[in-house]
Design a protein around this motif. Structure first.
Motif, PDB file in Angstrom:
ATOM      1  N   GLU A   1       0.848  -1.189   0.000  1.00 18.51           N
ATOM      2  CA  GLU A   1       0.000   0.000   0.000  1.00 18.51           C
ATOM      3  C   GLU A   1       0.889   1.246   0.000  1.00 18.51           C
ATOM      4  O   GLU A   1       1.957   1.252   0.610  1.00 18.51           O
ATOM      5  CB  GLU A   1      -0.904   0.009   1.231  1.00 18.51           C
ATOM      6  CG  GLU A   1      -1.970  -1.057   1.218  1.00 18.51           C
ATOM      7  CD  GLU A   1      -2.951  -0.883   0.073  1.00 18.51           C
ATOM      8  OE1 GLU A   1      -3.396   0.250  -0.171  1.00 18.51           O
ATOM      9  OE2 GLU A   1      -3.257  -1.886  -0.589  1.00 18.51           O
ATOM     10  N   LEU A   2       0.429   2.276  -0.677  1.00 16.54           N
ATOM     11  CA  LEU A   2       1.167   3.537  -0.691  1.00 16.54           C
ATOM     12  C   LEU A   2       0.936   4.280   0.621  1.00 16.54           C
ATOM     13  O   LEU A   2      -0.170   4.271   1.165  1.00 16.54           O
ATOM     14  CB  LEU A   2       0.702   4.404  -1.857  1.00 16.54           C
ATOM     15  CG  LEU A   2       1.009   3.856  -3.241  1.00 16.54           C
ATOM     16  CD1 LEU A   2       0.360   4.736  -4.306  1.00 16.54           C
ATOM     17  CD2 LEU A   2       2.506   3.766  -3.467  1.00 16.54           C
ATOM     18  N   ASP A   3       1.957   4.942   1.086  1.00 18.46           N
ATOM     19  CA  ASP A   3       1.861   5.738   2.303  1.00 18.46           C
ATOM     20  C   ASP A   3       1.207   7.069   1.951  1.00 18.46           C
ATOM     21  O   ASP A   3       1.780   7.859   1.187  1.00 18.46           O
ATOM     22  CB  ASP A   3       3.260   5.958   2.879  1.00 18.46           C
ATOM     23  CG  ASP A   3       3.258   6.732   4.177  1.00 18.46           C
ATOM     24  OD1 ASP A   3       2.212   7.307   4.555  1.00 18.46           O
ATOM     25  OD2 ASP A   3       4.327   6.775   4.825  1.00 18.46           O
ATOM     26  N   PRO A   4       0.006   7.374   2.473  1.00 19.94           N
ATOM     27  CA  PRO A   4      -0.680   8.622   2.129  1.00 19.94           C
ATOM     28  C   PRO A   4       0.066   9.871   2.610  1.00 19.94           C
ATOM     29  O   PRO A   4      -0.227  10.969   2.164  1.00 19.94           O
ATOM     30  CB  PRO A   4      -2.046   8.486   2.798  1.00 19.94           C
ATOM     31  CG  PRO A   4      -1.875   7.457   3.856  1.00 19.94           C
ATOM     32  CD  PRO A   4      -0.769   6.550   3.394  1.00 19.94           C
ATOM     33  N   LYS A   5       1.044   9.706   3.501  1.00 16.30           N
ATOM     34  CA  LYS A   5       1.876  10.842   3.896  1.00 16.30           C
ATOM     35  C   LYS A   5       2.913  11.153   2.823  1.00 16.30           C
ATOM     36  O   LYS A   5       3.481  12.230   2.800  1.00 16.30           O
ATOM     37  CB  LYS A   5       2.573  10.569   5.228  1.00 16.30           C
ATOM     38  CG  LYS A   5       1.617  10.468   6.411  1.00 16.30           C
ATOM     39  CD  LYS A   5       2.372  10.218   7.696  1.00 16.30           C
ATOM     40  CE  LYS A   5       2.998   8.842   7.605  1.00 16.30           C
ATOM     41  NZ  LYS A   5       3.533   8.298   8.813  1.00 16.30           N
TER      42      LYS A   5
END
Length: 152
Positions: free
Chosen positions: A29-33
């Motif tokens: 998953e991509l880090d939304p930060k």
């Protein structure tokens, strides 16, 4: 005995094949930060009275500071001569954009700007623009507020 180059080639293909079979299903998953993505169906377009639609991607064009917007000119719609207080940097994403300069509106004198082109509208200089036979999408980057002053 295989050559060193042949062995490297085989190892390279095995790595490519491994990445291919691992594919996106195994991607983390991509880090939304770290990253934010808006897919086309997640971009909110707002209709404007002059025959265009706008989607704000970054910032607020009505306030001071950087903004990035998409503008979609609908076919057969143009602006009247006007200016903006600050420079604007425009990339033609799709379609052909038609532009003119000066306070005398002459739609038959509009010049075509094809997709992939980059244009600078200089602050306080009069121009007009729009689309002829097809919708045209632009990405506009500027410093707000992005007001428009009609030419006199």
């Amino acid at each position: 005995m295989p050559s060193l180059n042949h062995s490297r080639c085989r190892v390279g293909w095995l790595l490519v094949a491994g990445l291919w079979f691992a594919g996106p299903a195994n991607a983390g998953e991509l880090d939304p930060k770290a990253i934010s993505i808006k897919l086309p169906d997640q971009i909110d377009w707002v209709a404007n009275p002059g025959g265009s639609e706008t989607a704000v991607l970054v910032g607020d064009p009505a306030k001071p500071g950087l903004y990035v917007v998409l503008t979609k000119w609908k076919a057969h719609h143009n602006s009247q001569p006007h200016s903006h207080p600050n420079d604007r940097f425009i990339t033609v994403i799709s379609g052909t954009w038609w532009v003119g300069t000066g306070g005398d509106y002459q739609p038959d004198q509009l010049k075509p700007v094809p997709a992939g082109s980059f244009v600078t509208h200089y602050g306080k200089e009069v121009h007009y623009d729009g689309a002829k036979d097809e919708d045209t999408v632009l990405q506009i980057v500027g410093i707000g507020p992005a007001t428009s002053t009609p030419a006199k």
